[in-house]
Each structure stands twice: as structure tokens, then as C-alpha cells.
Design a protein around this motif. Structure first.
Motif, PDB file in Angstrom:
ATOM      1  N   GLN A  72       0.823  -1.209   0.000  1.00 45.56           N
ATOM      2  CA  GLN A  72       0.000   0.000   0.000  1.00 45.56           C
ATOM      3  C   GLN A  72       0.860   1.265   0.000  1.00 45.56           C
ATOM      4  N   ASP A 134      -7.132  -0.967  11.030  1.00 45.63           N
ATOM      5  CA  ASP A 134      -7.464  -0.025   9.955  1.00 45.63           C
ATOM      6  C   ASP A 134      -6.554  -0.233   8.743  1.00 45.63           C
ATOM      7  N   ALA A 135      -5.268  -0.487   8.989  1.00 43.62           N
ATOM      8  CA  ALA A 135      -4.343  -0.725   7.889  1.00 43.62           C
ATOM      9  C   ALA A 135      -4.693  -2.001   7.141  1.00 43.62           C
ATOM     10  N   SER A 138      -7.570  -1.411   4.735  1.00 44.60           N
ATOM     11  CA  SER A 138      -7.380  -0.290   3.820  1.00 44.60           C
ATOM     12  C   SER A 138      -7.350  -0.671   2.347  1.00 44.60           C
ATOM     13  N   TRP A 144     -11.114   4.907   1.526  1.00 44.01           N
ATOM     14  CA  TRP A 144     -10.517   5.107   2.851  1.00 44.01           C
ATOM     15  C   TRP A 144      -9.295   4.206   2.957  1.00 44.01           C
ATOM     16  N   ASN A 145      -8.110   4.807   3.051  1.00 40.94           N
ATOM     17  CA  ASN A 145      -6.884   4.025   3.131  1.00 40.94           C
ATOM     18  C   ASN A 145      -5.904   4.760   4.028  1.00 40.94           C
ATOM     19  N   VAL A 146      -5.754   4.281   5.259  1.00 38.63           N
ATOM     20  CA  VAL A 146      -4.923   4.981   6.243  1.00 38.63           C
ATOM     21  C   VAL A 146      -3.450   4.961   5.855  1.00 38.63           C
ATOM     22  N   GLU A 217      -6.240   9.454  -1.170  1.00 40.11           N
ATOM     23  CA  GLU A 217      -6.922   8.181  -0.950  1.00 40.11           C
ATOM     24  C   GLU A 217      -7.945   7.922  -2.062  1.00 40.11           C
TER      25      GLU A 217
END
Length: 263
Positions: A72, A134-135, A138, A144-146, A217
Motif C-alpha cells: 500500500q 485499519d491498515a 485499507s 478510505w486508506n490509512v 486516498e
């Protein structure tokens, strides 16, 4: 010679049995060409060789988790240079949302301190902090991608401060960037003030730095949504990241943010 070659393969982080299946299962990476996939893997090897991973509170750091973060993180610099991330060296993974205590300045210049539960943070003093739950989610295509969000902040910080104006490449025009982002930021805030539904996560309206990070994002996850909402910004990000996710990802139905979600 055989022993040396065997050692090299063993030291290759992408030789782990979970790769490339881990990457192939990420919706975020769908549509990459063979050449793009090879460049992504090259970026990942450099990233994993030059970044130290730490697990906070005893959180276990498996090879698969490192690969998921690296894939990512390296997508935004797919067509940039490995040195784009050279000014920071550490990734800290938390088992859950973590608390950060930081000072902030109000409109009249008074400095306050507060505590926030965070999913991610890009610190000026070096590391990127990520909450693993959260990761891990993602890579889904939901805007939504921390990991990308915090990496965008790091690119923004290359000019000395995170202000939504990262160093532009040769051939990009400061006036074009400023015009597109200032107009988009003003439009989003105006719509939110009116209580309108919006296509973009309202958190983008916090400040220009968050606007750049959130729209990054969307650029990588929901490029068609971003292009429809702010085509001039999409074009600036296409030039900045030197790639066009809208050409490789199919349009995805994504509901706008409702008034209930804004309160």
C-alpha cells in the motif's frame, strides 16, 4: 555460487510464501500491468530494506503484515523515485487505535493540548504510526486508506511542512495546482456549511493538508468519484503521482456522504 544465490533468495522479503497472493487479493492493486507490478515489487523491496518496523505494545509483526503495509505504501510512489520516502525510516504498528497527545494552535494563536484516538499519524519527527485493524482493511475499494493517507502526508512534508502543497515535479505549474486545490477546498467547505451531501469524506475539509491526503486516498481507490467531483484536482494528482488509477480501476458505486454522517 549456489549457496550465495540461495542466501539472496532467502533474504528477498517478496520470496515469502504469502507473496504475491497477498497482493493479488488486494482490490487496490487490481489492473496493474505486468510492468507496473514489477515496479511495485522493486519499490517494496527497497521500502522493506530501508524501513524499520516496530510493533507497539508487543504487537506481533509477521512477514505478511509487513508485505501488506509495503504494498500500500509503495503504490503512490510506483512511478516516482525510491528517495520520495528517504526522509523517514520507521513504521510503528499498533494492535488497535492509539492515543496521541499533541499541541495545537487555535484561531487567535493560543496553544492547547488534547488527546485523540487515531488510526494513523505521520509524525514530523520521523515515523508513521498505524493501527493494524485499519491498515488491514485499507486495501478495500471504499475511498478510505490509512496507509496511503499517512504516506501522502509524508510526501507533503518534503517541503518542510504539511500544508497540502508538496514539492511539484518539473513541468507542473504552481498556479495550476493552487487554483485546483484552493477551488476544491473552498467548494467542499461551502457544501458542508450548507448541509449538502458530498461525494468526498468530510474530513478532507479540516485543512489543506488533510484535503490533499484524503483526496490522495480517493485518487487511488475511487478515482472516478474524484474525477467526477473535482476533475482539475484529479489531473494535478495524475501529474504528481505520475499514474492514472482511473484507467486501470473500474468505476465503483459509492454512496455520497449523507447529512446524518456529517453530524
Amino acid at each position: 555460487m549456489w549457496n550465495l544465490l540461495r542466501r539472496h533468495v532467502a533474504e528477498d522479503p517478496l520470496a515469502h510464501r504469502s507473496w504475491p497472493e497477498v497482493g493479488r487479493q488486494m482490490p487496490l492493486l487490481q489492473g496493474l500491468s505486468t510492468d507496473e507490478w514489477q515496479r511495485l515489487e522493486a519499490r517494496m523491496r527497497h521500502f522493506l530494506a530501508h524501513k524499520t518496523f516496530h510493533g507497539a505494545h508487543g504487537f506481533a509483526l509477521s512477514s505478511t503484515r509487513r508485505l501488506q503495509i509495503a504494498a500500500q505504501a509503495c503504490l503512490p510512489i510506483l512511478n516516482l523515485d525510491d528517495n520520495a520516502y528517504a526522509d523517514w525510516h520507521e513504521v510503528v504498528l499498533y494492535p488497535r487505535a492509539f492515543v496521541s497527545r499533541d499541541p495545537w494552535r487555535d484561531e487567535v494563536g493560543l496553544v492547547h493540548e488534547g488527546e485523540w484516538a487515531l488510526a494513523g499519524q505521520a509524525r514530523h519527527d520521523g515515523p508513521i504510526l498505524l493501527a493494524w485493524p485499519d491498515a488491514r482493511r485499507s486495501p478495500e475499494i471504499d475511498g478510505w486508506n490509512v496507509v496511503i493517507h499517512e504516506c501522502a502526508h509524508k510526501l507533503d512534508m518534503l517541503n518542510g511542512s504539511a500544508n497540502g502543497f508538496p514539492p511539484l515535479h518539473a513541468g507542473m505549474q504552481v498556479a495550476d495546482w493552487t487554483r485546483a486545490f484552493e477551488a476544491g477546498f473552498a467548494d467542499l467547505n461551502r457544501r458542508l456549511d450548507r448541509g449538502e451531501t458530498v461525494a468526498i469524506d468530510p474530513y478532507a475539509a479540516e485543512n489543506p493538508a488533510e484535503f490533499f491526503a484524503v483526496l490522495s486516498e480517493y485518487f487511488f481507490e475511487l478515482p472516478h468519484v474524484l474525477h467526477d467531483a473535482y476533475p482539475a484536482i484529479y489531473e494535478q494528482l495524475r501529474q504528481f503521482y505520475r499514474q492514472d488509477p482511473g484507467a486501470r480501476l473500474a468505476p465503483v458505486e459509492h454512496p455520497p456522504w449523507s447529512e446524518d454522517e456529517l453530524t
